[in-house]
Design a protein around this motif. Structure first.
Motif, mmCIF file in Angstrom:
data_model
loop_
_atom_site.group_PDB
_atom_site.id
_atom_site.type_symbol
_atom_site.label_atom_id
_atom_site.label_comp_id
_atom_site.label_asym_id
_atom_site.label_seq_id
_atom_site.Cartn_x
_atom_site.Cartn_y
_atom_site.Cartn_z
ATOM 1 N N THR A 175 0.838 -1.199 0.000
ATOM 2 C CA THR A 175 0.000 0.000 0.000
ATOM 3 C C THR A 175 0.873 1.248 0.000
ATOM 4 O OG1 THR A 175 -1.956 0.986 1.036
ATOM 5 C CG2 THR A 175 -0.230 0.222 2.513
ATOM 6 N N SER A 176 0.238 2.405 0.057
ATOM 7 C CA SER A 176 0.975 3.664 0.037
ATOM 8 C C SER A 176 1.435 4.039 1.446
ATOM 9 C CB SER A 176 0.097 4.784 -0.523
ATOM 10 O OG SER A 176 -0.921 5.119 0.403
ATOM 11 N N ARG A 177 2.380 4.927 1.498
ATOM 12 C CA ARG A 177 2.880 5.398 2.790
ATOM 13 C C ARG A 177 1.768 6.081 3.592
ATOM 14 N NH1 ARG A 177 7.943 6.108 4.609
ATOM 15 N NH2 ARG A 177 8.776 5.644 2.546
ATOM 16 N N THR A 178 0.920 6.823 2.909
ATOM 17 C CA THR A 178 -0.154 7.538 3.597
ATOM 18 C C THR A 178 -1.100 6.566 4.291
ATOM 19 O OG1 THR A 178 -0.049 9.328 1.980
ATOM 20 C CG2 THR A 178 -2.060 9.159 3.291
ATOM 21 N N VAL A 179 -1.530 5.528 3.582
ATOM 22 C CA VAL A 179 -2.444 4.545 4.168
ATOM 23 C C VAL A 179 -1.741 3.759 5.273
ATOM 24 C CG1 VAL A 179 -3.761 2.445 3.689
ATOM 25 C CG2 VAL A 179 -3.849 4.384 2.099
ATOM 26 N N TRP A 180 -0.501 3.388 5.035
ATOM 27 C CA TRP A 180 0.252 2.636 6.039
ATOM 28 C C TRP A 180 0.332 3.404 7.357
ATOM 29 C CZ3 TRP A 180 5.433 3.998 7.647
ATOM 30 C CH2 TRP A 180 6.018 3.073 8.518
ATOM 31 N N ARG A 181 0.631 4.671 7.289
ATOM 32 C CA ARG A 181 0.729 5.471 8.515
ATOM 33 C C ARG A 181 -0.613 5.540 9.240
ATOM 34 N NH1 ARG A 181 4.250 10.373 5.819
ATOM 35 N NH2 ARG A 181 6.343 9.556 6.311
ATOM 36 N N ALA A 182 -1.702 5.638 8.483
ATOM 37 C CA ALA A 182 -3.022 5.794 9.093
ATOM 38 C C ALA A 182 -3.598 4.485 9.612
ATOM 39 C CB ALA A 182 -3.981 6.403 8.072
ATOM 40 N N ARG A 224 4.592 -3.549 2.981
ATOM 41 C CA ARG A 224 5.560 -2.997 2.040
ATOM 42 C C ARG A 224 4.954 -1.734 1.455
ATOM 43 N NH1 ARG A 224 8.281 -8.244 -0.997
ATOM 44 N NH2 ARG A 224 9.149 -9.164 0.915
ATOM 45 N N VAL A 225 5.675 -0.661 1.625
ATOM 46 C CA VAL A 225 5.125 0.672 1.390
ATOM 47 C C VAL A 225 5.788 1.319 0.188
ATOM 48 C CG1 VAL A 225 4.808 2.946 2.428
ATOM 49 C CG2 VAL A 225 4.632 0.890 3.851
ATOM 50 N N THR A 226 4.968 1.919 -0.656
ATOM 51 C CA THR A 226 5.497 2.659 -1.788
ATOM 52 C C THR A 226 5.353 4.153 -1.544
ATOM 53 O OG1 THR A 226 5.276 3.084 -4.148
ATOM 54 C CG2 THR A 226 3.265 2.527 -2.976
ATOM 55 N N ARG A 227 6.293 4.920 -2.080
ATOM 56 C CA ARG A 227 6.181 6.372 -2.009
ATOM 57 C C ARG A 227 5.226 6.917 -3.070
ATOM 58 N NH1 ARG A 227 11.716 5.741 -0.648
ATOM 59 N NH2 ARG A 227 12.237 6.696 1.378
ATOM 60 N N GLU A 273 0.270 -0.583 -10.063
ATOM 61 C CA GLU A 273 -0.125 -1.993 -10.132
ATOM 62 C C GLU A 273 0.427 -2.680 -11.380
ATOM 63 O OE1 GLU A 273 -4.418 -2.040 -7.728
ATOM 64 O OE2 GLU A 273 -4.378 -1.874 -9.917
ATOM 65 N N GLN A 274 0.398 -2.004 -12.502
ATOM 66 C CA GLN A 274 0.787 -2.652 -13.745
ATOM 67 C C GLN A 274 2.292 -2.581 -14.025
ATOM 68 O OE1 GLN A 274 -1.272 -4.609 -15.274
ATOM 69 N NE2 GLN A 274 -2.881 -3.992 -13.841
ATOM 70 N N LEU A 275 2.958 -1.530 -13.532
ATOM 71 C CA LEU A 275 4.371 -1.345 -13.855
ATOM 72 C C LEU A 275 5.317 -1.753 -12.740
ATOM 73 C CD1 LEU A 275 4.125 2.164 -15.580
ATOM 74 C CD2 LEU A 275 4.151 -0.091 -16.670
ATOM 75 N N VAL A 276 4.911 -1.536 -11.483
ATOM 76 C CA VAL A 276 5.812 -1.771 -10.355
ATOM 77 C C VAL A 276 5.482 -3.061 -9.615
ATOM 78 C CG1 VAL A 276 6.706 -0.808 -8.196
ATOM 79 C CG2 VAL A 276 6.145 0.714 -10.095
ATOM 80 N N ALA A 277 4.208 -3.347 -9.428
ATOM 81 C CA ALA A 277 3.813 -4.508 -8.617
ATOM 82 C C ALA A 277 4.413 -5.825 -9.100
ATOM 83 C CB ALA A 277 2.292 -4.599 -8.541
ATOM 84 N N PRO A 278 4.511 -6.099 -10.402
ATOM 85 C CA PRO A 278 5.119 -7.368 -10.812
ATOM 86 C C PRO A 278 6.545 -7.540 -10.282
ATOM 87 C CG PRO A 278 3.952 -6.389 -12.653
ATOM 88 C CD PRO A 278 3.975 -5.355 -11.563
ATOM 89 N N TRP A 279 7.286 -6.448 -10.223
ATOM 90 C CA TRP A 279 8.655 -6.506 -9.677
ATOM 91 C C TRP A 279 8.637 -6.531 -8.154
ATOM 92 C CZ3 TRP A 279 11.009 -2.847 -6.534
ATOM 93 C CH2 TRP A 279 12.384 -3.041 -6.300
ATOM 94 N N ALA A 280 7.771 -5.707 -7.535
ATOM 95 C CA ALA A 280 7.746 -5.593 -6.076
ATOM 96 C C ALA A 280 7.298 -6.880 -5.393
ATOM 97 C CB ALA A 280 6.822 -4.442 -5.668
ATOM 98 N N THR A 281 6.514 -7.707 -6.077
ATOM 99 C CA THR A 281 5.967 -8.934 -5.476
ATOM 100 C C THR A 281 6.712 -10.180 -5.914
ATOM 101 O OG1 THR A 281 4.361 -9.135 -7.293
ATOM 102 C CG2 THR A 281 3.659 -7.906 -5.340
#
Length: 386
Positions: A45-52, A64-67, A80-88
């Motif tokens: 998720t995003s940093r904003t949601v993670w903090r909240a 795992r937090v993305t900026r 989701e389409q460009l980064v998630a395949p690598w991040a997961t």
């Protein structure tokens, strides 16, 4: 086994985004660690949601937090389409909990389809949202190793619309928390006085948007006449294409009898359901219909639509009406208003019906899907090694 849950749509905003699919993601993160301690759950998720939100969930959930500001739809889609395949890439299974998966995944994926309203009622969606859902949902269910449908209605829709083999789809219904029940009478009366609510009123809960069919409900309410003593409360955040709904209130002369509360946090919803005399949910189409279940658990008599997944959820514990017929809706309301014994029977039947749906069950059956995919992947890798 490590499972990656794409939680970009987990929301803590005081808007419609915290309803529906956000609550589904929240329930998975709350219950999966307890029912499947053998699984390592990683929420992306995003940093904003993670903090909240991080303090609200079990410590066993890893984050795992993305900026990237994935609260913005265009950014979320790109991530989701460009980064998630690598991040997961180090996860054994990836779960797209809201209709869409990254299409370039190198790991087995499971996608949850909540509804295909954008197929049945495309005119109820802004053009960009409609285009995105039609394209990406179709590609995702074909890409996924497994599809989860939240109802049999949705499962049949997926089979018919996308030609997916029925055996690839698991029906796992939504649920409610075990402690989601009617508020104690003393506490409820105190809350009612604080809110300045009348002893009896009609209630609708949901996002203010065309598919919820509020214009027909307003027409039905108007047909009850100005002498009808109970107000109608519409509890829910503004959604999209909602201006005609508010204009209809004015056109029908209902401004003093229909009250829009705006967004109400989840922890307060139980009070609204418990205080209402009758809950009305005449949606044109639902893949499940969570407010229906929540109202029944609070022992509030329910009137709902006779189409889509709503009869499947309601069983014999609600009054079913044709949602496009304001006369039928008005007659159902008037009938329940005049029949206190029937309201009592519906309240009891609803409470029993709601007990069949729990988030714990949702999480347990979802974890079984993860394990099946993990075992399949292990078998495939073993075969390659030989």
């Amino acid at each position: 086994m490590r499972v990656g849950l794409l939680a970009s749509l987990l929301s803590r905003q005081a808007t419609y985004r915290r309803a529906g699919v956000s609550r589904y993601i929240e329930a998975l993160l709350q219950y999966l660690p307890g029912v499947a301690p053998d699984l390592e759950i990683i929420a992306y998720t995003s940093r904003t949601v993670w903090r909240a939100a991080r303090a609200e969930f079990p410590p066993a959930v890893a984050w795992r937090v993305t900026r990237w500001p994935t609260e913005r739809p265009s950014v979320r889609i790109a991530w989701e389409q460009l980064v998630a395949p690598w991040a997961t890439r180090d996860c054994a299974v990836i779960h797209g909990p809201v209709n869409v998966l990254p299409l370039a995944l190198a790991r087995p994926g499971v996608v949850t389809v909540h509804d295909l309203a954008f197929v049945h009622f495309p005119e109820h969606y802004p053009a960009a949202k409609r285009w995105y859902l039609r394209l990406l949902t179709g590609l995702s269910v074909r890409r996924a190793r497994r599809v989860i449908a939240v109802s049999e209605t949705t499962r049949r829709d997926v089979v018919r619309t996308y030609g997916i083999a029925p055996e690839r789809i698991s029906t796992i219904p939504n649920g409610i928390d075990a402690d989601w029940r009617r508020v104690d009478d003393v506490e409820l009366e105190r809350w009612r006085r604080q809110q300045g609510l009348p002893e009896r009123f009609l209630l609708f809960v949901g996002t203010v948007q065309p598919r919820k069919n509020l214009t027909t409900l307003l027409e039905a309410f108007a047909r009850l006449g100005p002498e009808f003593p109970w107000p109608l409360f519409v509890v829910g955040a503004a959604g999209w294409l909602d201006s005609p709904i508010y204009r209809r209130v004015e056109d029908l002369g209902l401004a003093r009898r229909v009250r829009f509360t705006g967004y109400v946090p989840p922890e307060e919803l139980r009070y609204w359901y418990s205080a209402a005399t009758i809950f009305i949910y005449p949606s044109l189409y639902e893949g499940f219909g969570l407010p229906l279940l929540e109202a029944m658990a609070c022992e509030t008599p329910v009137i709902t639509s006779n189409c889509s997944a709503l009869p499947e959820v309601a069983g014999d514990a609600a009054v079913l009406v044709e949602p496009t017929d304001p006369l039928a809706i008005a007659a159902a309301i008037q009938s329940l208003v005049m029949d206190e014994e029937r309201r009592r029977m519906l309240a009891q039947a609803g409470r029993e019906r709601a007990r069949q749906f729990t988030w714990e069950r949702t999480a347990r059956e979802t974890s079984a899907v993860y394990r099946t995919l993990g075992e399949q992947r292990s078998g495939e890798r073993g075969g390659e090694a030989v």
